[in-house]
Design an enzyme around this catalytic site. Sequence first.
Site, PDB file in Angstrom:
ATOM      1  N   GLY A  45      46.172  30.387  41.983  1.00  0.00           N
ATOM      2  CA  GLY A  45      46.571  31.338  43.107  1.00  0.00           C
ATOM      3  C   GLY A  45      47.194  30.593  44.516  1.00  0.00           C
ATOM      4  O   GLY A  45      48.006  31.375  45.183  1.00  0.00           O
ATOM      5  N   GLU A  99      43.019  27.780  49.753  1.00  0.00           N
ATOM      6  CA  GLU A  99      42.872  28.933  49.021  1.00  0.00           C
ATOM      7  C   GLU A  99      43.819  30.088  49.223  1.00  0.00           C
ATOM      8  O   GLU A  99      44.472  30.144  50.171  1.00  0.00           O
ATOM      9  CB  GLU A  99      41.497  29.522  49.502  1.00  0.00           C
ATOM     10  N   ASP A 100      43.962  30.916  48.178  1.00  0.00           N
ATOM     11  CA  ASP A 100      44.816  32.167  48.378  1.00  0.00           C
ATOM     12  C   ASP A 100      44.225  33.354  49.163  1.00  0.00           C
ATOM     13  O   ASP A 100      44.771  33.799  50.142  1.00  0.00           O
ATOM     14  CB  ASP A 100      45.309  32.667  47.175  1.00  0.00           C
ATOM     15  N   ASP A 103      37.521  36.509  49.310  1.00  0.00           N
ATOM     16  CA  ASP A 103      36.949  37.664  49.237  1.00  0.00           C
ATOM     17  C   ASP A 103      35.516  37.814  49.206  1.00  0.00           C
ATOM     18  O   ASP A 103      35.199  37.955  50.464  1.00  0.00           O
ATOM     19  CB  ASP A 103      37.599  38.029  47.573  1.00  0.00           C
ATOM     20  N   PHE A 152      43.474  45.774  46.669  1.00  0.00           N
ATOM     21  CA  PHE A 152      43.546  44.849  45.702  1.00  0.00           C
ATOM     22  C   PHE A 152      45.303  44.264  45.782  1.00  0.00           C
ATOM     23  O   PHE A 152      46.211  45.352  45.826  1.00  0.00           O
ATOM     24  CB  PHE A 152      43.436  45.125  44.375  1.00  0.00           C
ATOM     25  N   VAL A 153      45.409  43.239  46.212  1.00  0.00           N
ATOM     26  CA  VAL A 153      46.670  42.588  46.546  1.00  0.00           C
ATOM     27  C   VAL A 153      47.197  41.660  45.204  1.00  0.00           C
ATOM     28  O   VAL A 153      46.561  40.822  44.778  1.00  0.00           O
ATOM     29  CB  VAL A 153      46.882  41.789  48.064  1.00  0.00           C
ATOM     30  N   ARG A 165      52.333  36.577  40.095  1.00  0.00           N
ATOM     31  CA  ARG A 165      52.066  35.620  40.852  1.00  0.00           C
ATOM     32  C   ARG A 165      53.539  35.264  41.737  1.00  0.00           C
ATOM     33  O   ARG A 165      53.535  34.502  42.769  1.00  0.00           O
ATOM     34  CB  ARG A 165      51.523  34.308  40.255  1.00  0.00           C
TER      35      ARG A 165
HETATM   36  P1  IMP Z   1      35.772  35.321  45.778  1.00  0.00           P
HETATM   37  O1  IMP Z   1      34.841  34.275  45.106  1.00  0.00           O
HETATM   38  O2  IMP Z   1      35.309  36.680  45.429  1.00  0.00           O
HETATM   39  O3  IMP Z   1      35.847  35.162  47.208  1.00  0.00           O
HETATM   40  O4  IMP Z   1      37.235  35.379  45.063  1.00  0.00           O
HETATM   41  C1  IMP Z   1      38.496  34.617  45.330  1.00  0.00           C
HETATM   42  C2  IMP Z   1      39.325  34.479  44.210  1.00  0.00           C
HETATM   43  O5  IMP Z   1      39.311  35.775  43.740  1.00  0.00           O
HETATM   44  C3  IMP Z   1      40.498  34.496  44.645  1.00  0.00           C
HETATM   45  O6  IMP Z   1      40.946  32.903  44.824  1.00  0.00           O
HETATM   46  C4  IMP Z   1      41.336  35.185  43.955  1.00  0.00           C
HETATM   47  O7  IMP Z   1      41.945  34.470  42.842  1.00  0.00           O
HETATM   48  C5  IMP Z   1      40.452  36.319  43.469  1.00  0.00           C
HETATM   49  N1  IMP Z   1      40.843  37.515  44.108  1.00  0.00           N
HETATM   50  C6  IMP Z   1      40.028  38.261  45.209  1.00  0.00           C
HETATM   51  N2  IMP Z   1      40.774  39.213  45.634  1.00  0.00           N
HETATM   52  C7  IMP Z   1      41.829  39.314  45.056  1.00  0.00           C
HETATM   53  C8  IMP Z   1      42.954  40.340  45.329  1.00  0.00           C
HETATM   54  O8  IMP Z   1      42.995  41.301  45.890  1.00  0.00           O
HETATM   55  N3  IMP Z   1      44.078  40.153  44.232  1.00  0.00           N
HETATM   56  C9  IMP Z   1      44.087  38.919  43.669  1.00  0.00           C
HETATM   57  N4  IMP Z   1      42.973  38.291  43.375  1.00  0.00           N
HETATM   58  C10 IMP Z   1      41.972  38.222  44.132  1.00  0.00           C
END
Ligand code: IMP
Length: 179
Positions: A45, A99-100, A103, A152-153, A165
């Site tokens: 990402g 990071e992208d 979340d 959700f994006v 992507r």
């Molecule tokens: P975390 O560990 O929950 O913070 O998740 C991080 C990862 O979840 C990111 O690097 C994304 O790959 C994925 N992610 C979280 N939210 C979204 C979203 O809204 N769209 C797409 N991927 C997401």
Amino acid sequence: MHKNIDHVLVSAEQITDKAKELGRQITEEYKERKEVPLLVALLKGSVPFLSELAKHIELDIQIDFMDVSSYEGTESIGDIKINLDLHCSVKGVSILLVEDIVDTGRTLKEVTRLLKNKGAKEVKVVSLLDKPDRRVVDIKADYVGFTIPNEFVVGFGLDYNQKYRNLPYIGVLKKEIYE
Ligand code: IMP
């Protein structure tokens, strides 16, 4: 606009401008501290953001990649799994994780812990997006592009089931696509 996108949240132009601004800020702050970071991008990402951002960092940085998985569809699943590890040694190294999106924060927390265990001198984080409403662990990115609502994006690296992507903007996926 792609037919499965409900609306655009961040335009391509806004992303380009923000990458420039963050690149300048990172350059200044690391220059001041006399540090040169190793950029560690989390696959897949963060790749579009990495390439946009790295152009604007005026330091002799190195780049490496890690692939960890924590996501299936739109639901976060507990612990992370390392699919691809770094090539570089991180002992004594200042790392800037790219990071992208932050979340729940679980991925960043786990990866940060892992890199520190491997002897990294410091681990800072730059993330294109931040979704603070979804946070379940106490972690904050040092540099954030855009703070977004709990939606959700996809696009600019972010996927839904490995698609979207390549969109040049960040968009909200139509609910009927994943419900
Ligand atoms: P975390 O560990 O929950 O913070 O998740 C991080 C990862 O979840 C990111 O690097 C994304 O790959 C994925 N992610 C979280 N939210 C979204 C979203 O809204 N769209 C797409 N991927 C997401």
